[in-house]
Design an enzyme around this catalytic site. Structure first.
Site, short mmCIF file in Angstrom:
data_model
loop_
_atom_site.label_atom_id
_atom_site.label_comp_id
_atom_site.label_asym_id
_atom_site.label_seq_id
_atom_site.Cartn_x
_atom_site.Cartn_y
_atom_site.Cartn_z
N GLU A 1 0.83 -1.41 -0.24
CA GLU A 1 -0.08 0.02 -0.14
C GLU A 1 0.88 1.45 -0.12
O GLU A 1 0.74 2.04 0.85
CB GLU A 1 -0.89 -0.11 1.18
CG GLU A 1 -2.07 -1.27 1.09
CD GLU A 1 -2.72 -1.18 2.23
OE1 GLU A 1 -2.89 -0.51 3.17
OE2 GLU A 1 -3.54 -2.38 2.40
N GLU B 1 -5.52 -10.31 -3.00
CA GLU B 1 -6.37 -10.66 -1.77
C GLU B 1 -7.88 -10.67 -1.83
O GLU B 1 -8.48 -9.85 -1.07
CB GLU B 1 -5.76 -9.55 -0.76
CG GLU B 1 -4.20 -9.39 -0.39
CD GLU B 1 -4.00 -8.52 0.59
OE1 GLU B 1 -4.86 -7.71 1.37
OE2 GLU B 1 -2.81 -8.01 0.85
#
Ligand code: XIL
Length: 376
Positions: free
Chosen positions: A188, A296
């Site tokens: 991220e 994910e």
């Protein structure tokens, strides 16, 4: 017909490397959707044969292998205590991701004190079962979920930050050299929400070069590992997708050893992204010389539609087929079954966002993904 039946049986019983290792208590997982055809009733209108000619005879991993696609799953070491989960993971998947236990704050809660016990259990399991492992994650500027230790968040001196990163990355990547095939080196990197780089302690102390540093440390620790960045919330947000493409372009121009870009794929409203957006993003990233994967995946099961199971399957099918059409070589799911998902806490109700229900039975979404893989 005998030969065909033998092939089908062989395909159905391909449970991976350490199927015997659970001892007498272990039970071989058989997906309920796999029916071994009875020679006397086998239809003559469909081509008989093992996976992938007959998708119903495939597990996810089998269909994925035939298509050249890794199928991964996130889990925690405690889940390995359940023989049914072990069987399901080694039968259905070809890669695992430690969901939390390889995050920096979990392994090095105090400076210099490393505890890899839980990760060892996961990597040992994967290696014995012939599964690969995605290392998640080295550098993540978030404190929740064991992302970044408090003591790292408090560092203000560049030399101290660099040396903390050096020790952590060398220790973790070096320990699993040859056994962890790919790493989410930076998790991220983008601000969320936002389109700039996240204002993490790493960036505040070192500037943008913290990215270059993280990748070069990981590359030095294991030259054969595939090094990835992994981003959240880009699938349905064109501005953040642009930001990700620009970041990857800059890193590649700077010669950073970056091999892959993970799109996390958390669909926490249960709705699909605008048709074509994922494909477009994959089509912009791959020409930059990187692999792309959904890393994910989970899709919340909606309560406000007439057929929630079908609706969820349709979202999974859209997301995974767009990624695969664009050339993705991995689909990883963020949890084994609906028995436990990180989204339960986020939603304050069971999110039921995965391919297997809480009793480990395959859902319509499972069949959608498996059949798509088997068709390729
Ligand atoms: C989540 C875990 O699933 C939770 O158990 C934990 O409390 C917080 O982190 N993006 C990521 C993952 O990259 O590491 C996060 O995992 C989910 C969002």
């Amino acid at each position: 017909m005998l030969i065909v039946t033998a092939l089908v049986l062989a395909a159905c019983t391909d449970t991976g490397g350490d199927a015997q290792r659970d001892g007498p208590g272990g039970s071989a997982f058989t997906p309920t959707s796999i029916a071994v055809p009875n020679p006397t009733t086998t239809s003559t209108t469909r081509a008989p044969g093992p996976c992938p000619a007959r998708p119903e005879n495939c597990t996810l991993a089998m269909a994925g292998r035939a298509a050249g696609v890794r199928v991964g799953v996130a889990l925690m070491s405690a889940q390995l205590d359940d023989p049914a989960v072990r069987d399901l993971v080694r039968t259905q998947f070809s890669q695992i991701t430690p969901e939390n236990e390889l995050k920096w704050a979990q392994v090095e809660a105090e400076p210099g004190e490393f505890d890899f016990t839980a990760v060892d259990a996961l990597v040992d399991f994967a290696t014995a079962a012939g599964l690969e492992t995605r290392g998640h994650t080295l550098i993540w500027g978030q404190r929740y979920g064991n992302g970044m230790p408090d003591w790292v968040a408090g560092i203000t001196d560049p030399a101290i930050m660099e040396s903390a990163m050096r020790k952590w990355i060398r220790t973790a990547v070096g320990r699993y050299r040859g056994r962890i095939q790919r790493w989410d080196v930076v998790n991220e990197p983008l601000a969320n929400p936002g389109t700039g780089l996240d204002d993490s302690p790493f960036r505040r102390v070192l500037g943008d070069r913290y990215l270059d540093l993280a990748f070069s440390l990981a590359a030095a620790a294991d030259q054969s590992a595939q090094l990835w960045i992994n981003e959240i919330g880009v699938e349905n947000d064109p501005a953040r997708a642009d930001a990700l493409v620009e970041l990857v372009t800059r890193l590649r121009i700077r010669g950073v050893p970056l091999h892959g870009v993970g799109l996390q794929g958390h669909f926490d409203k249960g709705t699909a992204p605008v048709q074509g957006r994922i494909r477009q993003l994959v089509d912009r990233l791959r020409p930059l010389g990187v692999e792309v994967a959904m890393t994910e995946l989970d899709v919340v099961r909606r309560g406000d539609v007439s057929n929630p199971g079908r609706a969820q399957a349709d979202v999974f099918a859209q997301v995974t087929s767009e990624c695969l059409d664009g050339g993705c070589e991995e689909l990883s799911f963020w949890g084994v079954s609906d028995a436990a998902s990180w989204l339960d806490a986020q939603l304050g109700r069971p999110a039921e966002p995965l391919l297997f229900d809480a009793l480990l039975q395959p859902k319509p979404a499972y069949r959608a993904v498996r059949d798509d893989l088997a068709r390729r």
